[in-house]
Write a protein that holds these residues in place. Sequence first.
Motif, PDB file in Angstrom:
ATOM      1  N   SER A  74       0.839  -1.203   0.000  1.00  0.00           N
ATOM      2  CA  SER A  74       0.000   0.000   0.000  1.00  0.00           C
ATOM      3  C   SER A  74       0.876   1.255   0.000  1.00  0.00           C
ATOM      4  O   SER A  74       0.431   2.326  -0.420  1.00  0.00           O
ATOM      5  CB  SER A  74      -0.949   0.009   1.200  1.00  0.00           C
TER       6      SER A  74
ATOM      7  N   ARG B 227       1.077   3.061  -3.399  1.00  0.00           N
ATOM      8  CA  ARG B 227      -0.171   3.559  -4.013  1.00  0.00           C
ATOM      9  C   ARG B 227       0.058   4.772  -4.925  1.00  0.00           C
ATOM     10  O   ARG B 227      -0.495   4.848  -6.007  1.00  0.00           O
ATOM     11  CB  ARG B 227      -1.194   3.898  -2.942  1.00  0.00           C
ATOM     12  N   ASN B 228       0.846   5.719  -4.526  1.00  0.00           N
ATOM     13  CA  ASN B 228       1.047   6.946  -5.310  1.00  0.00           C
ATOM     14  C   ASN B 228       2.396   6.975  -6.021  1.00  0.00           C
ATOM     15  O   ASN B 228       2.868   8.040  -6.406  1.00  0.00           O
ATOM     16  CB  ASN B 228       0.877   8.171  -4.407  1.00  0.00           C
TER      17      ASN B 228
ATOM     18  N   THR C 237       4.512   2.368 -10.726  1.00  0.00           N
ATOM     19  CA  THR C 237       4.728   0.936 -10.529  1.00  0.00           C
ATOM     20  C   THR C 237       4.571   0.166 -11.837  1.00  0.00           C
ATOM     21  O   THR C 237       3.742   0.512 -12.685  1.00  0.00           O
ATOM     22  CB  THR C 237       3.733   0.369  -9.499  1.00  0.00           C
TER      23      THR C 237
ATOM     24  N   LEU D 116      -4.435  -4.888  -3.103  1.00  0.00           N
ATOM     25  CA  LEU D 116      -3.583  -3.703  -3.034  1.00  0.00           C
ATOM     26  C   LEU D 116      -4.409  -2.434  -2.839  1.00  0.00           C
ATOM     27  O   LEU D 116      -3.966  -1.487  -2.207  1.00  0.00           O
ATOM     28  CB  LEU D 116      -2.777  -3.540  -4.335  1.00  0.00           C
ATOM     29  N   GLY D 117      -5.578  -2.421  -3.452  1.00  0.00           N
ATOM     30  CA  GLY D 117      -6.411  -1.225  -3.419  1.00  0.00           C
ATOM     31  C   GLY D 117      -6.111  -0.279  -4.564  1.00  0.00           C
ATOM     32  O   GLY D 117      -6.654   0.821  -4.633  1.00  0.00           O
ATOM     33  N   PHE D 118      -5.264  -0.701  -5.494  1.00  0.00           N
ATOM     34  CA  PHE D 118      -4.936   0.119  -6.660  1.00  0.00           C
ATOM     35  C   PHE D 118      -4.322  -0.774  -7.739  1.00  0.00           C
ATOM     36  O   PHE D 118      -3.706  -1.786  -7.429  1.00  0.00           O
ATOM     37  CB  PHE D 118      -3.953   1.241  -6.292  1.00  0.00           C
TER      38      PHE D 118
ATOM     39  N   THR E 171      -1.481  -1.310 -10.771  1.00  0.00           N
ATOM     40  CA  THR E 171      -0.148  -0.775 -11.042  1.00  0.00           C
ATOM     41  C   THR E 171      -0.261   0.266 -12.153  1.00  0.00           C
ATOM     42  O   THR E 171      -1.219   0.270 -12.929  1.00  0.00           O
ATOM     43  CB  THR E 171       0.827  -1.896 -11.452  1.00  0.00           C
TER      44      THR E 171
END
Length: 161
Positions: free
Chosen positions: A73, A76-77, A80, A93-95, A97
Amino acid sequence: MIEIRQSAKRIVPRRIWTAGAARYANSRQRTEWFLSRKRWASVRRLGRLKDRHSGQRCFIIGNGPSLRKTDLSLLRNEVTFGLNRIYLWFDELGFPTTYFVAVNRYVIEQCAREIIRLPCPKFISWDHRNLIEFTPDMMFLRPRSGPRFYSDITDGVWGGA
């Protein structure tokens, strides 16, 4: 023509025949690469990405058991690159790549539909171009022999061992 080929194969030492066959296959692939519309579209798309993340750091996320022990996590910003079937982790992951990369024939062949639906730009090995639909957010990368670092991605990349 087949008879000539079979006669030549019997006469020429195996090592030389194998090397010649590999060189012939490589030259055919190289010619197809340079003449292909998919190649030129990929080069244009790659050009639009050049320096997009200049000065930023990036992270390459592989696929291994250590992922379960890592707090991803924190990325995230960040920029990737996710490899192969990393998209199976997107919910956890919540996002997604920033980019997706696949050079493994079996991943591309078995997961083409899933790969096409990913919400990020995709880098796919040119060797496996016939296994997946070429979409507007996809770029084919020409594999090169290595190990070597290529400073211009449009010239090719070494996919690793």
